[in-house]
Scaffold this active site. Sequence first.
Site, mmCIF file in Angstrom:
data_model
loop_
_atom_site.group_PDB
_atom_site.id
_atom_site.type_symbol
_atom_site.label_atom_id
_atom_site.label_comp_id
_atom_site.label_asym_id
_atom_site.label_seq_id
_atom_site.Cartn_x
_atom_site.Cartn_y
_atom_site.Cartn_z
ATOM 1 N N ARG A 47 -0.511 -8.382 13.382
ATOM 2 C CA ARG A 47 -1.057 -7.478 12.357
ATOM 3 C C ARG A 47 -1.810 -8.250 11.281
ATOM 4 N NH1 ARG A 47 4.406 -5.089 11.140
ATOM 5 N NH2 ARG A 47 3.497 -3.942 9.409
ATOM 6 N N LYS B 24 0.844 -1.210 0.000
ATOM 7 C CA LYS B 24 0.000 0.000 0.000
ATOM 8 C C LYS B 24 0.877 1.258 0.000
ATOM 9 C CE LYS B 24 -2.149 -0.949 3.868
ATOM 10 N NZ LYS B 24 -1.518 -2.230 4.244
ATOM 11 N N ARG C 75 -9.657 0.575 8.406
ATOM 12 C CA ARG C 75 -9.141 -0.738 8.773
ATOM 13 C C ARG C 75 -10.155 -1.504 9.609
ATOM 14 N NH1 ARG C 75 -3.285 0.673 8.624
ATOM 15 N NH2 ARG C 75 -2.071 -1.216 8.740
ATOM 16 N N ARG D 224 11.143 -0.782 10.630
ATOM 17 C CA ARG D 224 10.062 -0.362 11.518
ATOM 18 C C ARG D 224 10.040 -1.257 12.761
ATOM 19 N NH1 ARG D 224 4.684 0.274 7.920
ATOM 20 N NH2 ARG D 224 3.844 -0.682 9.794
ATOM 21 N N ARG E 229 11.758 -5.482 4.749
ATOM 22 C CA ARG E 229 11.407 -4.091 4.458
ATOM 23 C C ARG E 229 12.311 -3.091 5.166
ATOM 24 N NH1 ARG E 229 5.250 -2.431 4.736
ATOM 25 N NH2 ARG E 229 5.339 -2.917 6.956
HETATM 26 P P1 AMP Z 1 0.732 0.837 8.621
HETATM 27 O O1 AMP Z 1 1.891 1.765 8.469
HETATM 28 O O2 AMP Z 1 -0.420 1.193 7.749
HETATM 29 O O3 AMP Z 1 1.141 -0.601 8.527
HETATM 30 O O4 AMP Z 1 0.190 1.037 10.132
HETATM 31 C C1 AMP Z 1 1.026 0.759 11.255
HETATM 32 C C2 AMP Z 1 0.206 0.614 12.504
HETATM 33 O O5 AMP Z 1 -0.503 1.831 12.805
HETATM 34 C C3 AMP Z 1 -0.912 -0.452 12.467
HETATM 35 O O6 AMP Z 1 -0.404 -1.764 12.698
HETATM 36 C C4 AMP Z 1 -1.814 0.038 13.588
HETATM 37 O O7 AMP Z 1 -1.265 -0.224 14.853
HETATM 38 C C5 AMP Z 1 -1.786 1.556 13.381
HETATM 39 N N1 AMP Z 1 -2.826 2.005 12.415
HETATM 40 C C6 AMP Z 1 -2.625 2.596 11.207
HETATM 41 N N2 AMP Z 1 -3.799 2.864 10.602
HETATM 42 C C7 AMP Z 1 -4.763 2.430 11.444
HETATM 43 C C8 AMP Z 1 -6.190 2.407 11.380
HETATM 44 N N3 AMP Z 1 -6.852 2.894 10.306
HETATM 45 N N4 AMP Z 1 -6.862 1.886 12.433
HETATM 46 C C9 AMP Z 1 -6.220 1.423 13.520
HETATM 47 N N5 AMP Z 1 -4.884 1.400 13.652
HETATM 48 C C10 AMP Z 1 -4.144 1.901 12.621
#
Ligand code: AMP
Length: 211
Positions: A165, A13, A87, A154, A121
């Site tokens: 996740r 994404k 999400r 990360r 990554r």
């Molecule tokens: P990402 O960078 O999109 O993988 O997001 C990293 C982390 O941020 C996720 O594993 C969640 O802990 C939190 N997070 C990001 N977007 C959301 C969302 N829309 N709802 C809830 N938690 C989120």
Amino acid sequence: MIVILMGAPGAGKGTQANYLKDSLGFRKISTGDILRKHIAAKSELGKKIETIVSAGHLVSDDILQEVLRQEIEGEKNANVVLDGFPRSQPQAEWLEENVDTTGVIHIDVGQEELIRRIEGRLTCEKCEAVYHVTDNPPKKEGICDRCKAKLVRRKDDVRSSILVRLDAYDKQTSPVLGFYKKKGKYFRLDGNGKPATINKDLLQLMKKLER
Ligand code: AMP
């Protein structure tokens, strides 16, 4: 247009959102990037969510809706790509009530490949460009090609958190795809190939969404 990118962690994404930003001038709103900035800055919100994010759990819907509301205000006529929101079902319903979204692009990738991608990554700590140690290495080791800042792993890209996740994605996020299918706003993108092939397929889909 407001395009939503959905897909499991590691589906690409962030990579595809960056591509839409660089090639078509879209504004990218990544909720993960925003939350990581709060954590790095040790803001009130950052302190509250740090352990939740590093363990791989979803942050509460109330917090995410407020974060997104602030970001998207005044963007109604712009071209925006949403990376990582919605999400959960409540987030999707809130979004559809408040924002005129164009459609969802579901980047579909098999589970083993997701884990392989996340474990390799590398992310730029400044501009959030995404690399992979073997599939898409930076020109100079440990340095971002785009902004020359340091590349980091990360904190949540470790196996224990990856599994949480993926589970959160299966249970809370993937049902949202059905919600968008019913609305006629669902588009699937095969995310298993090389980034350049996926970029090309994405551009084709964007043409469909424009109509
Ligand atoms: P990402 O960078 O999109 O993988 O997001 C990293 C982390 O941020 C996720 O594993 C969640 O802990 C939190 N997070 C990001 N977007 C959301 C969302 N829309 N709802 C809830 N938690 C989120």
